[in-house]
Design a protein around this motif. Structure first.
Motif, PDB file in Angstrom:
ATOM      1  N   ALA A 170       0.873  -1.211  -0.087  1.00  0.00           N
ATOM      2  CA  ALA A 170       0.049   0.134  -0.114  1.00  0.00           C
ATOM      3  C   ALA A 170       0.923   1.387  -0.165  1.00  0.00           C
ATOM      4  CB  ALA A 170      -0.935  -0.013   1.258  1.00  0.00           C
ATOM      5  N   ALA A 198       0.289  -0.969  -7.046  1.00  0.00           N
ATOM      6  CA  ALA A 198       0.014  -2.155  -5.931  1.00  0.00           C
ATOM      7  C   ALA A 198      -0.156  -3.344  -6.470  1.00  0.00           C
ATOM      8  CB  ALA A 198      -1.370  -1.644  -5.409  1.00  0.00           C
ATOM      9  N   ALA A 244      -4.260  -2.299   0.645  1.00  0.00           N
ATOM     10  CA  ALA A 244      -4.073  -3.363  -0.085  1.00  0.00           C
ATOM     11  C   ALA A 244      -4.362  -4.617   0.735  1.00  0.00           C
ATOM     12  CB  ALA A 244      -2.386  -3.219  -0.523  1.00  0.00           C
TER      13      ALA A 244
END
Length: 436
Positions: A170, A198, A244
């Protein structure tokens, strides 16, 4: 991922589940991964989201119609769905760092699971409506789920590893998003830059990315994503709240930026300092509610420092004035879910400890303990609807409205880190990834 690390993690979970099942009067736990839902009047499906109680046992997040069957004292069994299907992606049979820890059976059709399931002294966790007539045990017993939710707050070393990796992914994406903002990208283009960096698509993200330019930073869950880039003369600020995934574990990070030097840039910098002071307050035995109250003191200090209010920070907190500028809670548990479970739970057996009436959106009232993971996310916003109410209230004279109008076009600022509480220190996973 290290195989032994996961094996140790699963051994800890099995011990937990053995104890919980015995306390709750069950021998077997049947956990369903979930099934995709068809959109109304259509033949397309909504994006699939796995049952979090399923991925708590096995790091499979993208395969519907699968099961974990756990019997006390036995090796868990995974029923892994692998249909014959030329329309959709069919995942391979698991051969990875965790697969040796399960007895794995492959299902070609969802109904084949019936042959492996039992309802005798069993509990079922999942979407129950689709299993009318199946022998799967007591459906979603709340006394069992409460015990599982309570235990989820205490993370294992494997879980820490997953959360650190989610933060690493992230942070890399946040840095790409800032670069896109500085280059003049639209909200939509910034989101694309984030996803690309990502290496995860929107359906893998733990929540919809919040990406707001200028006034949109005052919309707490802004996900509209305008496709229109702003001319350089109109670029003022950028707030991004995005995460993420790693093996089903979530990162949840927020950063705010000023496009130019000036008062808003100074406010962002000051918020970073306040946020790190609050992170330092995550010590075992402390009250998260009291830490939230301390956050409002710090917001009051910023409002006074930047000339937004005419009264003292203490008075602003006491009167509720600070709540106009920070209406949400300080943070929440983090783990397999972004807003991880059990934040208001009173005890392992259940019960609810609600937040104070003046702070209804605080998601955590638990005592802070070792091995818990939290977000810390103070914010200060200029929200039109709340400012309108404030202007009509008895507190209106305590506000410097000229300063409010000066800062309103910047929307707001929020800084959020993901933090592990250890016995003798706090580990700020997010800032470790940023290198500061």
């Amino acid at each position: 991922m290290d195989k032994q690390l996961f094996a140790d993690h699963l051994a800890t979970l099995c011990k937990r589940y053995d104890d919980i099942l015995e306390q709750c009067g069950f021998d077997t736990l049947n956990v369903f991964s979930g099934a995709p839902s068809v959109q109304f009047l259509d033949d397309n499906y909504y994006p699939f989201r796995v049952n979090p109680q399923f991925k708590a046992l096995v790091p499979v997040t993208d395969n519907p119609h699968s099961w974990v069957i756990y019997r006390r004292g036995q090796k868990p069994k995974l029923l892994f769905y692998r249909p014959v299907d030329f329309w959709h992606y069919v995942p391979p049979a698991p051969q990875t760092f965790w697969s040796d820890e399960y007895d794995i059976e492959l299902l070609a059709k969802p109904d084949e699971a019936k042959a492996y399931l039992t309802g005798e002294n069993a509990a079922f966790i999942g979407e129950a409506a689709r299993f009318d007539g199946w022998e799967i045990g007591q459906r979603n017993p709340q006394h069992l789920i409460a015990q599982l939710h309570w235990a989820r707050a205490y993370k294992t070393p494997y879980e820490f590893t997953c959360l650190r990796e989610a933060n690493r992914i992230a942070v890399r994406a946040h840095q790409a998003a800032e670069e896109a903002f500085r280059a003049g990208a639209s909200e939509f283009e910034i989101n694309l830059a984030y996803l690309k960096a990502a290496g995860q698509g929107e359906n893998q993200m733990p929540y919809g990315n919040i990406i707001g330019l200028n006034e949109h930073g005052a919309i707490l869950h802004y996900t509209h994503l305008s496709t229109e880039p702003l001319p350089e003369s109109e670029r003022r600020s950028f707030l991004i709240d995005a995460g993420a995934d790693c093996n089903g574990y979530c990162a949840d990070i927020t950063r705010s930026y000023a496009y130019r030097e000036g008062e808003f840039a100074e406010l962002v910098s000051a918020m970073h300092d306040k946020e790190q002071e609050l992170v330092a307050g995550l010590t075992p035995g402390a009250s998260y509610v009291e830490l939230h109250k301390s956050c409002h003191q710090k917001i009051g200090q910023l409002l006074q420092q930047f000339g937004v209010i005419k009264t003292s920070p203490e008075s602003a907190v006491e009167s509720g004035l600070t709540r106009t500028f920070m209406p949400h809670g300080l943070g929440h548990f983090l783990g397999l879910q972004v807003h991880d479970v059990g934040g208001h739970q009173t005890a392992p057996e259940g019960g609810t400890t609600p937040p104070p009436a003046e702070y209804p959106f605080l998601r955590t009232t638990r005592t802070i303990e070792e091995n818990q993971v939290f977000t810390i996310e103070p914010g200060l916003y200029f929200i039109d609807s709340l400012l309108g109410e404030l202007k009509e209230s008895q507190l209106a004279d305590e506000v410097n409205w000229d300063k409010v109008e000066k800062l309103r076009p910047f929307g707001g600022v929020r800084i959020e880190d993901n933090v592990i509480v250890h016995a003798d220190h706090v580990e700020n996973m997010t800032r470790d990834c940023y290198g500061n």
